[in-house]
Write a protein that holds these residues in place. Structure first.
Motif, PDB file in Angstrom:
ATOM      1  N   VAL A 265       0.850  -1.197   0.000  1.00  0.00           N
ATOM      2  CA  VAL A 265       0.000   0.000   0.000  1.00  0.00           C
ATOM      3  C   VAL A 265       0.879   1.239   0.000  1.00  0.00           C
ATOM      4  O   VAL A 265       1.812   1.344   0.799  1.00  0.00           O
ATOM      5  CB  VAL A 265      -0.935   0.024   1.225  1.00  0.00           C
ATOM      6  CG1 VAL A 265      -1.793   1.297   1.216  1.00  0.00           C
ATOM      7  CG2 VAL A 265      -1.811  -1.212   1.273  1.00  0.00           C
ATOM      8  N   CYS A 266       0.589   2.182  -0.896  1.00  0.00           N
ATOM      9  CA  CYS A 266       1.272   3.476  -0.901  1.00  0.00           C
ATOM     10  C   CYS A 266       0.236   4.591  -0.956  1.00  0.00           C
ATOM     11  O   CYS A 266      -0.750   4.491  -1.697  1.00  0.00           O
ATOM     12  CB  CYS A 266       2.205   3.616  -2.100  1.00  0.00           C
ATOM     13  SG  CYS A 266       3.810   2.797  -1.913  1.00  0.00           S
ATOM     14  N   ASN A 267       0.480   5.640  -0.198  1.00  0.00           N
ATOM     15  CA  ASN A 267      -0.359   6.828  -0.275  1.00  0.00           C
ATOM     16  C   ASN A 267      -0.194   7.499  -1.638  1.00  0.00           C
ATOM     17  O   ASN A 267       0.867   7.449  -2.250  1.00  0.00           O
ATOM     18  CB  ASN A 267       0.027   7.789   0.848  1.00  0.00           C
ATOM     19  CG  ASN A 267      -0.693   9.113   0.771  1.00  0.00           C
ATOM     20  OD1 ASN A 267      -0.178  10.073   0.225  1.00  0.00           O
ATOM     21  ND2 ASN A 267      -1.899   9.158   1.309  1.00  0.00           N
ATOM     22  N   LEU A 268      -1.246   8.135  -2.088  1.00  0.00           N
ATOM     23  CA  LEU A 268      -1.224   8.787  -3.391  1.00  0.00           C
ATOM     24  C   LEU A 268      -0.149   9.868  -3.474  1.00  0.00           C
ATOM     25  O   LEU A 268       0.518  10.033  -4.501  1.00  0.00           O
ATOM     26  CB  LEU A 268      -2.605   9.365  -3.681  1.00  0.00           C
ATOM     27  CG  LEU A 268      -2.805   9.947  -5.067  1.00  0.00           C
ATOM     28  CD1 LEU A 268      -4.051   9.363  -5.707  1.00  0.00           C
ATOM     29  CD2 LEU A 268      -2.912  11.457  -5.010  1.00  0.00           C
ATOM     30  N   GLY A 269       0.056  10.603  -2.382  1.00  0.00           N
ATOM     31  CA  GLY A 269       1.108  11.610  -2.356  1.00  0.00           C
ATOM     32  C   GLY A 269       2.492  11.003  -2.491  1.00  0.00           C
ATOM     33  O   GLY A 269       3.382  11.596  -3.114  1.00  0.00           O
ATOM     34  N   THR A 270       2.695   9.827  -1.910  1.00  0.00           N
ATOM     35  CA  THR A 270       3.972   9.119  -2.038  1.00  0.00           C
ATOM     36  C   THR A 270       4.230   8.748  -3.489  1.00  0.00           C
ATOM     37  O   THR A 270       5.351   8.880  -3.992  1.00  0.00           O
ATOM     38  CB  THR A 270       3.963   7.852  -1.172  1.00  0.00           C
ATOM     39  OG1 THR A 270       3.511   8.159   0.145  1.00  0.00           O
ATOM     40  CG2 THR A 270       5.346   7.232  -1.111  1.00  0.00           C
ATOM     41  N   VAL A 271       3.183   8.282  -4.162  1.00  0.00           N
ATOM     42  CA  VAL A 271       3.306   7.896  -5.567  1.00  0.00           C
ATOM     43  C   VAL A 271       3.714   9.105  -6.409  1.00  0.00           C
ATOM     44  O   VAL A 271       4.586   9.009  -7.286  1.00  0.00           O
ATOM     45  CB  VAL A 271       1.979   7.298  -6.079  1.00  0.00           C
ATOM     46  CG1 VAL A 271       2.029   7.056  -7.582  1.00  0.00           C
ATOM     47  CG2 VAL A 271       1.672   5.993  -5.347  1.00  0.00           C
ATOM     48  N   ASN A 272       3.110  10.255  -6.146  1.00  0.00           N
ATOM     49  CA  ASN A 272       3.472  11.473  -6.879  1.00  0.00           C
ATOM     50  C   ASN A 272       4.913  11.877  -6.578  1.00  0.00           C
ATOM     51  O   ASN A 272       5.645  12.321  -7.477  1.00  0.00           O
ATOM     52  CB  ASN A 272       2.521  12.608  -6.515  1.00  0.00           C
ATOM     53  CG  ASN A 272       2.796  13.870  -7.313  1.00  0.00           C
ATOM     54  OD1 ASN A 272       2.728  13.872  -8.531  1.00  0.00           O
ATOM     55  ND2 ASN A 272       3.130  14.950  -6.618  1.00  0.00           N
ATOM     56  N   ALA A 273       5.343  11.725  -5.327  1.00  0.00           N
ATOM     57  CA  ALA A 273       6.729  12.053  -4.958  1.00  0.00           C
ATOM     58  C   ALA A 273       7.717  11.133  -5.678  1.00  0.00           C
ATOM     59  O   ALA A 273       8.804  11.575  -6.088  1.00  0.00           O
ATOM     60  CB  ALA A 273       6.909  11.948  -3.447  1.00  0.00           C
ATOM     61  N   ILE A 274       7.354   9.868  -5.843  1.00  0.00           N
ATOM     62  CA  ILE A 274       8.222   8.924  -6.566  1.00  0.00           C
ATOM     63  C   ILE A 274       8.293   9.308  -8.041  1.00  0.00           C
ATOM     64  O   ILE A 274       9.364   9.258  -8.658  1.00  0.00           O
ATOM     65  CB  ILE A 274       7.717   7.487  -6.371  1.00  0.00           C
ATOM     66  CG1 ILE A 274       8.029   7.028  -4.938  1.00  0.00           C
ATOM     67  CG2 ILE A 274       8.342   6.531  -7.395  1.00  0.00           C
ATOM     68  CD1 ILE A 274       7.468   5.678  -4.580  1.00  0.00           C
ATOM     69  N   TYR A 275       7.169   9.697  -8.611  1.00  0.00           N
ATOM     70  CA  TYR A 275       7.186  10.178  -9.996  1.00  0.00           C
ATOM     71  C   TYR A 275       8.169  11.336 -10.145  1.00  0.00           C
ATOM     72  O   TYR A 275       8.995  11.362 -11.068  1.00  0.00           O
ATOM     73  CB  TYR A 275       5.793  10.615 -10.432  1.00  0.00           C
ATOM     74  CG  TYR A 275       5.821  11.493 -11.667  1.00  0.00           C
ATOM     75  CD1 TYR A 275       5.983  10.940 -12.926  1.00  0.00           C
ATOM     76  CD2 TYR A 275       5.739  12.885 -11.561  1.00  0.00           C
ATOM     77  CE1 TYR A 275       6.060  11.748 -14.054  1.00  0.00           C
ATOM     78  CE2 TYR A 275       5.808  13.693 -12.684  1.00  0.00           C
ATOM     79  CZ  TYR A 275       5.969  13.115 -13.927  1.00  0.00           C
ATOM     80  OH  TYR A 275       6.053  13.922 -15.037  1.00  0.00           O
ATOM     81  N   GLU A 276       8.094  12.312  -9.244  1.00  0.00           N
ATOM     82  CA  GLU A 276       8.971  13.481  -9.329  1.00  0.00           C
ATOM     83  C   GLU A 276      10.432  13.100  -9.090  1.00  0.00           C
ATOM     84  O   GLU A 276      11.335  13.658  -9.727  1.00  0.00           O
ATOM     85  CB  GLU A 276       8.523  14.539  -8.326  1.00  0.00           C
ATOM     86  CG  GLU A 276       7.168  15.162  -8.669  1.00  0.00           C
ATOM     87  CD  GLU A 276       6.756  16.254  -7.696  1.00  0.00           C
ATOM     88  OE1 GLU A 276       7.306  16.288  -6.575  1.00  0.00           O
ATOM     89  OE2 GLU A 276       5.892  17.071  -8.062  1.00  0.00           O
ATOM     90  N   ALA A 277      10.657  12.159  -8.191  1.00  0.00           N
ATOM     91  CA  ALA A 277      12.022  11.733  -7.894  1.00  0.00           C
ATOM     92  C   ALA A 277      12.666  11.049  -9.102  1.00  0.00           C
ATOM     93  O   ALA A 277      13.810  11.364  -9.477  1.00  0.00           O
ATOM     94  CB  ALA A 277      12.021  10.787  -6.695  1.00  0.00           C
TER      95      ALA A 277
END
Length: 298
Positions: A265-277
């Motif tokens: 499980v990942c929070n949606l904000g975490t997923v966006n942070a990974i995209y940016e990273a």
């Protein structure tokens, strides 16, 4: 949209109060005169400070290094000068080292160059997530590179993205879905290269039907193998135990982790942070928050 579901045991139905901030777009707040960056912004062992008074730093520069397996790298959120290193009292009552930074009046560092990551292996993607300090954005701040290291002998049946945001007033994840939906979906696909899940599901409560429809349209456009599952409104459905019961109808045994039932499980904000990273080499130096309430004028 898939099956409308929820967890069965317990839960309450508070007034969500989301209409107060739902229509407000994401905007950047003005820089303060100084920023206090704690070395313990994550679950686990605090980072070891790498800077001293008088050091010049740029946005994204590493100022603290992970000092244990469950720890995280810490980066400067701004261009500026280190005013001092001092102890600060955290919300949990603990003391931690912190770097106090005086931001430059003009911020020159940006993260606008998009990099091609298509040839990166799962190990290289995971190393970048660790180096760029990504931690869980849903509240627990667990180092994400640890979560995404699937133990030998385990496999991922379901990767569930938490877009529930069941708490009253909060609309940060909703605005990310509406304004950065393409980025979130690309982030999900990046994570899928690391953990190789059989299913990918985004769980969203039905008070965000426009977000559900928006993501479904983007998924169809890109032909991504991602499901959007509408969930009945119930608190605390954003907790990973309740979310997994609602989305894949599995319960985490006492003392076990989601991976023990084949889930991540990942929070949606975490997923966006990974995209940016991964896409822009941008460390975790900012996040979207909600400022809302009946006492706030705008």
């Amino acid at each position: 949209m898939g099956l409308v579901s929820t967890f069965k045991k317990g839960g309450v139905h508070p007034d969500d109060k989301k209409s107060l901030a739902k229509a407000s777009v994401i905007e950047r707040i003005p820089l303060p005169k100084e920023l206090i960056v704690s070395m313990a912004q994550h679950l686990g062992v605090p980072a070891t400070c790498l800077k001293k008074k008088g050091d010049v730093v740029v946005a994204g520069e590493k100022i603290g290094t992970a000092s244990g397996f469950i720890s995280a790298e810490v980066h400067s959120p701004v261009d500026g000068v280190v005013k001092e290193i001092r102890k600060v009292r955290l919300a949990n009552g603990a003391l931690a080292d912190a770097v106090v930074i005086l931001p430059d009046r003009e911020q020159k560092t940006t993260f606008t160059t998009k990099y091609d990551y298509s040839s990166l292996t799962s190990e290289e993607l995971l190393a970048s997530i660790k180096d760029l300090g990504i931690v869980g954005m849903g509240g627990a701040t667990f180092p994400t590179h640890v979560k995404l290291q699937i133990p030998v002998g385990k496999s991922v049946d379901a990767f569930v993205v938490n877009g529930v945001e069941c708490e009253p007033y909060l609309t940060a994840d909703y605005r990310v879905m509406m304004e950065k939906g393409k980025e979130v979906l690309e982030g999900i696909m990046i994570i899928s290269k690391i953990i190789n899940p059989k299913r990918m599901i985004i769980g969203i409560e039905l008070n965000k039907k426009d977000a559900i429809e928006h993501l479904e349209a983007l998924i169809k456009e890109k032909n991504y193998p991602i499901e959007v599952m509408g969930l009945k409104m119930k608190y605390p459905q954003g907790d990973e135990k309740q979310l997994l019961k609602a989305t894949i109808n599995k319960e985490i045994p006492s003392g076990k982790l989601p991976i023990d039932i084949g889930a991540v499980v990942c929070n949606l904000g975490t997923v966006n942070a990974i995209y940016e990273a991964i896409s822009f080499h941008k460390p975790l130096i900012e996040r979207v928050i909600t400022i809302s309430g009946e006492g706030i004028k705008n």
